[in-house]
Scaffold this motif. Structure first.
Motif, short mmCIF file in Angstrom:
data_model
loop_
_atom_site.label_atom_id
_atom_site.label_comp_id
_atom_site.label_asym_id
_atom_site.label_seq_id
_atom_site.Cartn_x
_atom_site.Cartn_y
_atom_site.Cartn_z
N ASN A 1 30.25 -18.87 30.99
CA ASN A 1 31.32 -19.83 31.22
C ASN A 1 32.61 -19.36 31.50
OD1 ASN A 1 29.94 -22.30 28.81
ND2 ASN A 1 29.97 -22.45 31.19
N GLY A 2 33.32 -19.65 32.60
CA GLY A 2 34.80 -19.05 32.77
C GLY A 2 34.63 -17.81 33.33
N SER A 3 33.64 -17.14 33.95
CA SER A 3 33.42 -15.89 34.44
C SER A 3 33.98 -15.84 35.90
CB SER A 3 32.14 -15.28 34.35
OG SER A 3 31.01 -16.05 35.25
N GLY A 4 34.03 -17.06 36.48
CA GLY A 4 34.95 -17.18 37.82
C GLY A 4 33.69 -17.37 38.88
N LYS A 5 32.44 -18.06 38.55
CA LYS A 5 31.61 -18.34 39.38
C LYS A 5 31.86 -19.51 40.19
CE LYS A 5 28.58 -19.44 36.13
NZ LYS A 5 29.20 -19.51 35.19
N SER A 6 32.34 -20.26 39.75
CA SER A 6 32.94 -21.61 40.70
C SER A 6 34.16 -21.06 41.53
CB SER A 6 33.26 -22.73 40.05
OG SER A 6 32.13 -23.25 39.10
N THR A 7 34.84 -20.13 41.13
CA THR A 7 36.05 -19.78 41.77
C THR A 7 35.52 -18.96 43.11
OG1 THR A 7 37.28 -19.42 39.82
CG2 THR A 7 37.99 -18.14 41.93
N LEU A 8 34.65 -18.12 42.84
CA LEU A 8 33.73 -17.78 43.93
C LEU A 8 33.11 -18.56 45.04
CD1 LEU A 8 32.49 -15.15 45.29
CD2 LEU A 8 30.50 -15.20 44.08
#
Ligand SMILES: Nc1ncnc2c1ncn2[C@@H]1O[C@H](COP(=O)(O)OP(=O)(O)OP(=O)(O)O)[C@@H](O)[C@H]1O
Ligand SMILES: [Mg+2]
Lengths: 406, 254
Positions: B42-49
């Motif tokens: 969670n929060g690692s930036g997957k959705s951001t990518l």
């Protein structure tokens, strides 16, 4: 739609609850009785057929404070120019009786006395009234269309729609052309009768229209109105509902779309003073362009006698550009503890970026995505009209308005 | 053969105290016919990518490149990217009041295909795709995602995937919130599209569960805004057994 309020809008709702058993003042605008104790939702202290009974408003009064008096072309202070006739044309299916009558006709003025100076001005000045009667139990299935066409002059009008017991009526009021126009419209909906009214304000630029539309509902009568306000410099519509007997059911819908420089104002007053009646108010507006201005006032008064009342009102505004300003003021005043339901909601926001992103992420170009969202925003209200051809025409008009900004 | 190439991608979001860098140099190549799993806590930036590839206005690209068949994706608008063949199945699909699913799907298909699909064929196409995803026909008349359950929203995303036939699909946690039945139905939908061999898939997930249904060719571990390890399917097994602790120092199951 994002529901956050922001600088381009105000929302100032109130719910005032008076102790049950407090003195009951069965009076107020449109009841034909004088208000002895003005309260928030009652708006005004005077109801009279005579313009002279009203002082000239100066803009500080509660019911005038949102209205640009200097743009009313003298409708409010008697300095209006050339008076002419607006062309009124009625198209009616068989069985419906359409008459043009004089001021003294007994059916004129029955819904109640005007409650502001412009309405009284219209009442004092009109020469011929149109009376449309749906005889008892008539259900023509086709709408009556009343076309009022401005011809560039100042005009005063009066229309009475009488729907007799158990008749079922649909009436479309169309306002087009160029005019400075003030009128009173009365809807007399008798016991068990049903009336749907669609009032379209689509005036040309430079027009001013101030209208009072009062519905008086008999026992178990059903009234539905859809106000559609699109064109005109200043349009101020004042729909009111009064109930004569229990079981009345009023649904008031509206959509408006203001461009830069337009002032579109809707102030509603629903006066619950008999038991077990219902009112539902749903108005939606969009604004685009600097100087686009809308005002929505929703006053609902539930008097002590109105036990079992069920009411809900909603106003939503969509600000399409910066600079536009929407004022939204729901007022609910409750004088009895014995109600079935009462509430209101008001929200003004911008385009929801997440919605636009979602649609665009499916390949839909930005302007088309905006169109879909605006269409969607108005769809539930427009669908209330129930006349597919008119619905399509109005949606196309709204899209054309939207186009002007994209 | 369609290829999505991401090179040294840096992305920031506007946080309360100024811009905050979320993606810190992502490198990834996805080709038509391939399936890549991106796994991260969670929060690692997957959705951001995912959002950055699709062009969400909230995310600012501060460095790096994204190209599709050599074309600069970052200079395209959101809708241009979709029409160029990129698709994002969202983690949290958006509700659009007053817009029916059928109208939405047809408008999207018209935009992506460049012409309105023939009505009769289209109705049949939608009906069959909905049947395969076990969506009740009544969904067509409902407003987009309004009142849909989590699982219904995800089916609706995959329905769009099937109808829009992109070159590269990014599936952001399509498995989250699904029960076993729904996971199977949705996975079968993704596999039908994959089986055409005409799509490159970037499957973003936190858990290995979905990888039992959708077999990836490549697995990447995502932590701290970039890919920290890449390998074959066996990497997912390792994550399943050991969690993300080795990458983040925090115990978190995969
Ligand atoms: N507007 C914002 N302001 C500050 N931080 C933000 C903002 N938007 C996102 N972030 C942060 O960016 C980081 C990455 O978020 P992202 O949604 O990409 O993670 P994720 O890997 O998809 O997580 P999840 O598994 O929960 O879906 C998170 O720490 C999040 O809090
Ligand atoms: Mg995420």
């Amino acid at each position: 739609m994002a529901s956050a309020n922001n600088s381009g809008s105000t929302t100032a709702g109130s719910i005032a609850v008076r102790e049950a058993g407090a003195p009951d003042e069965l009076a107020g605008p449109g009841t034909g009785r004088m208000v002895s104790q003005p309260a928030d939702a009652r708006q005004v202290a005077v109801a009279s057929y005579d313009v002279a009974d009203f002082p000239v408003p100066n803009g500080r009064e509660e019911d005038w404070r949102f209205t640009p008096l200097d743009r009313l072309r003298g409708l409010h202070d008697g300095t209006f120019g050339n008076v002419g006739e607006a062309a009124v044309e009625v198209e009616a299916p068989a069985g419906v009786v359409v008459e043009t009558v004089g001021r003294d006709d007994a059916r004129v003025g029955k819904a109640g006395a005007p409650v502001d100076r412009v309405a009284a001005q219209a009442y004092s000045a009109f020469e011929k009234a149109t009376v449309v009667t749906f005889p008892k139990e008539l259900a023509p299935g086709e709408p009556v269309v009343v076309r009022t066409r401005g011809t560039g002059t100042t005009g005063f009008g009066h229309l009475t729609v009488s729907v007799e017991a158990f008749a079922e009526a649909v009436v479309v009021l169309e306002h087009t052309g160029k005019a400075v126009y003030a009128d009173n419209v009365e809807f007399l909906v008798a016991d068990g009768a049903r009336l749907t009214v669609i009032s379209v304000q689509d005036w040309e630029d430079g027009s001013v229209h101030l209208a009072h539309q009062v519905a008086r509902l008999g026992r178990d009568a059903t009234f539905k109105s859809v106000a559609v306000t699109l064109g005109g410099d200043v349009v101020r519509l004042f729909p009111r509902v009064v109930y004569d007997a229990p079981g009345g059911d009023a649904s008031l819908y509206g959509v408006y779309f203001a461009d830069s420089g337009q002032h579109l104002e809707h102030r509603l007053f629903v006066d619950h003073d008999v038991p077990r009646c219902r009112s539902l108010v749903t108005y939606k507006g969009a604004l685009q362009g600097a100087e686009a201005r809308t005002v929505w006032i929703g006053d609902v008064l539930i008097r002590a006698a109105a036990e079992g009342t069920d009411t809900y009102e909603l106003n939503r505004n969509l600000l399409l550009t910066d600079g536009a300003r929407a004022d939204s003021v729901p007022n609910l005043e409750i004088e009895t503890g014995e109600i079935a339901g009462a509430g209101h909601a008001s929200a003004t926001g911008r385009f929801d970026d997440e919605q636009l992103f979602y649609l665009q992420a499916r390949g839909i170009p930005a302007d088309e995505a905006r169109r879909l969202v605006v269409r969607g925003f108005f769809a539930e209200v427009i669908a209330q009209i129930g006349l597919p051809e008119l619905q399509e025409r109005l949606m196309a008009r709204i899209e054309a308005e939207l186009e002007a900004s994209v | 053969m369609a290829t999505l190439e991401i090179r040294d991608l840096h992305v920031s979001v506007e946080a309360e105290n100024g811009p905050r860098e979320i993606l810190r140099g992502v490198d990834l190549t996805v080709k038509q016919g391939e399936t890549h799993a991106i796994m991260g806590p969670n929060g690692s930036g997957k959705s951001t990518l995912a959002y950055s590839i699709a062009g969400h206005p909230k995310y600012t690209v501060t460095g790096g490149t994204v190209t599709l068949d050599g074309e600069d994706v970052l200079s395209m608008s959101v809708d241009e990217r979709a029409r160029a063949g990129l698709f994002l199945a969202m983690q949290y699909p958006v509700e659009v009041a007053g817009v029916s699913v059928s109208n939405f799907l047809r408008t999207a298909a018209t935009a992506v295909r460049g012409e309105a699909p023939k009505l009769r064929l289209w109705v049949k196409e939608v009906k069959e795709a909905m049947e395969r995803l076990q969506m009740d026909p009544s969904f067509a008349e409902r407003n987009v995602n309004e009142g849909f359950s989590g699982g219904e929203k995800k089916r609706h995303e995959i329905l769009q995937l099937e109808l829009l036939k992109p070159k590269i699909a990014v599936l952001d946690e399509t498995d989250s919130g699904l029960d076993v039945d729904a996971l199977r139905i949705v996975s079968e939908g993704v596999n039908r599209v994959r089986d055409t061999g005409e799509i490159g898939t970037l499957l973003i997930t936190h858990y290995t569960r979905i990888l039992r249904y959708i077999k990836p060719d490549h697995v990447h571990v995502f932590a701290g805004g970039k890919i920290v390890e890449s390998g074959g399917p066996e990497l997912a097994d390792k994550l399943e057994a050991e969690g993300y602790e080795a990458y983040t120092g925090v115990k978190e199951t995969a």
